[in-house]
Design a protein around this motif. Structure first.
Motif, PDB file in Angstrom:
ATOM      1  N   SER A   1       0.846  -1.183   0.000  1.00 38.10           N
ATOM      2  CA  SER A   1       0.000   0.000   0.000  1.00 38.10           C
ATOM      3  C   SER A   1       0.878   1.227   0.000  1.00 38.10           C
ATOM      4  N   GLY A   2       0.321   2.318  -0.388  1.00 35.12           N
ATOM      5  CA  GLY A   2       1.060   3.565  -0.390  1.00 35.12           C
ATOM      6  C   GLY A   2       0.118   4.728  -0.503  1.00 35.12           C
ATOM      7  N   PHE A   3       0.619   5.894  -0.177  1.00 35.03           N
ATOM      8  CA  PHE A   3      -0.143   7.108  -0.339  1.00 35.03           C
ATOM      9  C   PHE A   3       0.820   8.231  -0.651  1.00 35.03           C
ATOM     10  N   ILE A   4       0.323   9.271  -1.264  1.00 28.27           N
ATOM     11  CA  ILE A   4       1.153  10.398  -1.670  1.00 28.27           C
ATOM     12  C   ILE A   4       1.000  11.488  -0.636  1.00 28.27           C
ATOM     13  N   THR A   5       2.124  12.053  -0.231  1.00 32.12           N
ATOM     14  CA  THR A   5       2.116  13.113   0.766  1.00 32.12           C
ATOM     15  C   THR A   5       3.288  14.047   0.517  1.00 32.12           C
ATOM     16  N   ARG A   6       3.233  15.233   1.128  1.00 31.96           N
ATOM     17  CA  ARG A   6       4.345  16.168   1.013  1.00 31.96           C
ATOM     18  C   ARG A   6       5.261  16.096   2.219  1.00 31.96           C
ATOM     19  N   SER A   7       4.957  15.254   3.198  1.00 33.77           N
ATOM     20  CA  SER A   7       5.794  15.149   4.387  1.00 33.77           C
ATOM     21  C   SER A   7       7.051  14.353   4.054  1.00 33.77           C
ATOM     22  N   SER A   8       8.031  14.433   4.958  1.00 31.31           N
ATOM     23  CA  SER A   8       9.296  13.755   4.702  1.00 31.31           C
ATOM     24  C   SER A   8       9.090  12.242   4.701  1.00 31.31           C
ATOM     25  N   PRO A   9       9.792  11.538   3.811  1.00 28.55           N
ATOM     26  CA  PRO A   9       9.593  10.089   3.732  1.00 28.55           C
ATOM     27  C   PRO A   9      10.158   9.369   4.954  1.00 28.55           C
ATOM     28  N   THR A  10       9.444   8.356   5.390  1.00 27.76           N
ATOM     29  CA  THR A  10       9.914   7.515   6.485  1.00 27.76           C
ATOM     30  C   THR A  10       9.901   6.081   5.985  1.00 27.76           C
ATOM     31  N   PRO A  11      10.912   5.306   6.367  1.00 29.47           N
ATOM     32  CA  PRO A  11      10.918   3.919   5.903  1.00 29.47           C
ATOM     33  C   PRO A  11       9.772   3.138   6.531  1.00 29.47           C
ATOM     34  N   ARG A  12       9.083   2.333   5.731  1.00 22.46           N
ATOM     35  CA  ARG A  12       8.038   1.489   6.257  1.00 22.46           C
ATOM     36  C   ARG A  12       8.010   0.182   5.479  1.00 22.46           C
ATOM     37  N   THR A  13       7.580  -0.822   6.161  1.00 25.30           N
ATOM     38  CA  THR A  13       7.425  -2.118   5.512  1.00 25.30           C
ATOM     39  C   THR A  13       6.043  -2.186   4.905  1.00 25.30           C
ATOM     40  N   SER A  14       5.786  -3.202   4.130  1.00 26.13           N
ATOM     41  CA  SER A  14       4.497  -3.287   3.466  1.00 26.13           C
ATOM     42  C   SER A  14       3.359  -3.573   4.444  1.00 26.13           C
ATOM     43  N   CYS A  15       3.657  -4.056   5.643  1.00 25.04           N
ATOM     44  CA  CYS A  15       2.607  -4.370   6.616  1.00 25.04           C
ATOM     45  C   CYS A  15       2.487  -3.329   7.719  1.00 25.04           C
ATOM     46  N   SER A  16       3.299  -2.291   7.713  1.00 27.19           N
ATOM     47  CA  SER A  16       3.219  -1.302   8.786  1.00 27.19           C
ATOM     48  C   SER A  16       2.002  -0.418   8.585  1.00 27.19           C
ATOM     49  N   PRO A  17       1.393   0.025   9.685  1.00 30.14           N
ATOM     50  CA  PRO A  17       0.197   0.871   9.566  1.00 30.14           C
ATOM     51  C   PRO A  17       0.582   2.255   9.049  1.00 30.14           C
ATOM     52  N   PRO A  18      -0.384   3.010   8.530  1.00 36.81           N
ATOM     53  CA  PRO A  18      -0.079   4.357   8.067  1.00 36.81           C
ATOM     54  C   PRO A  18       0.304   5.258   9.228  1.00 36.81           C
ATOM     55  N   SER A  19       0.935   6.367   8.896  1.00 37.79           N
ATOM     56  CA  SER A  19       1.388   7.293   9.929  1.00 37.79           C
ATOM     57  C   SER A  19       0.183   7.870  10.674  1.00 37.79           C
ATOM     58  N   PRO A  20       0.372   8.315  11.905  1.00 33.16           N
ATOM     59  CA  PRO A  20      -0.733   8.886  12.680  1.00 33.16           C
ATOM     60  C   PRO A  20      -1.358  10.104  12.003  1.00 33.16           C
ATOM     61  N   LYS A  21      -0.566  10.810  11.204  1.00 34.49           N
ATOM     62  CA  LYS A  21      -1.081  11.992  10.511  1.00 34.49           C
ATOM     63  C   LYS A  21      -2.185  11.610   9.526  1.00 34.49           C
ATOM     64  N   HIS A  22      -2.067  10.438   8.877  1.00 37.10           N
ATOM     65  CA  HIS A  22      -3.024  10.025   7.866  1.00 37.10           C
ATOM     66  C   HIS A  22      -4.074   9.050   8.390  1.00 37.10           C
ATOM     67  N   ARG A  23      -3.865   8.493   9.558  1.00 38.77           N
ATOM     68  CA  ARG A  23      -4.841   7.580  10.131  1.00 38.77           C
ATOM     69  C   ARG A  23      -6.088   8.371  10.514  1.00 38.77           C
ATOM     70  N   GLY A  24      -7.227   7.843  10.254  1.00 37.91           N
ATOM     71  CA  GLY A  24      -8.472   8.530  10.583  1.00 37.91           C
ATOM     72  C   GLY A  24      -8.989   9.402   9.456  1.00 37.91           C
ATOM     73  N   ARG A  25      -8.173   9.646   8.442  1.00 37.51           N
ATOM     74  CA  ARG A  25      -8.612  10.462   7.311  1.00 37.51           C
ATOM     75  C   ARG A  25      -8.873   9.598   6.085  1.00 37.51           C
ATOM     76  N   ALA A  26      -8.748   8.296   6.234  1.00 41.68           N
ATOM     77  CA  ALA A  26      -8.954   7.400   5.103  1.00 41.68           C
ATOM     78  C   ALA A  26     -10.406   7.480   4.651  1.00 41.68           C
ATOM     79  N   GLY A  27     -10.613   7.575   3.376  1.00 42.83           N
ATOM     80  CA  GLY A  27     -11.951   7.626   2.829  1.00 42.83           C
ATOM     81  C   GLY A  27     -12.551   9.007   2.751  1.00 42.83           C
TER      82      GLY A  27
END
Length: 139
Positions: free
Chosen positions: A9-35
């Motif tokens: 999964s992935g999403f586009i953002t202007r924030s600085s990139p952080t390493p994540r694995t394919s199973c890690s949850p989205p960042s707290p900034k984007h959690r709750g705004r899905a949909g």
């Protein structure tokens, strides 16, 4: 290969990139705004965008610009009306605050709007009306 329960999964953002694995949850900034954008598109498709497309590109562009402007004004009006209406869809705002069952009367050079006595959305309409028709702060 990731486990079957995880999908890339992935999403586009202007924030600085952080390493994540394919199973890690989205960042707290984007959690709750899905949909959120899907809700906006569904809301637009249920109202003004339902009348697209026209055969002319310029007409579609103008119509879509007016649809976006109307959507933003309805969101602002809902936020001014009440907490419930701040999250309501455009059809709900139109049904409860725009098409009101009122009677217009004129008396002593003033226009008076008579709202029904048992109308459920009277408080929300009144707060929206006073927020948009109050005199400027400097007056």
């Amino acid at each position: 290969m990731p486990p079957a329960s995880c999908s890339p999964s992935g999403f586009i953002t202007r924030s600085s990139p952080t390493p994540r694995t394919s199973c890690s949850p989205p960042s707290p900034k984007h959690r709750g705004r899905a949909g959120t954008i899907e809700q906006i598109f569904a809301d637009l498709n249920d109202s003004a965008a339902a009348h697209l497309p026209s055969g002319q590109l310029a007409a579609n562009g103008a119509w879509l610009s007016l649809a976006a402007l109307t959507h933003n004004l309805m969101r602002a009006a809902g936020s001014l009306a009440s907490e419930f209406h701040a999250k309501a869809r455009t059809a709900t705002l139109r049904r409860q605050l725009i098409t009101i069952p009122a009677r217009i009367a004129r008396s002593a050079r003033r226009i008076v709007l008579h709202l029904p006595a048992g109308w459920h959305w009277k408080q929300a309409f009144t707060s929206l009306f006073t927020a948009t028709h109050s005199p400027p702060a400097g007056a």
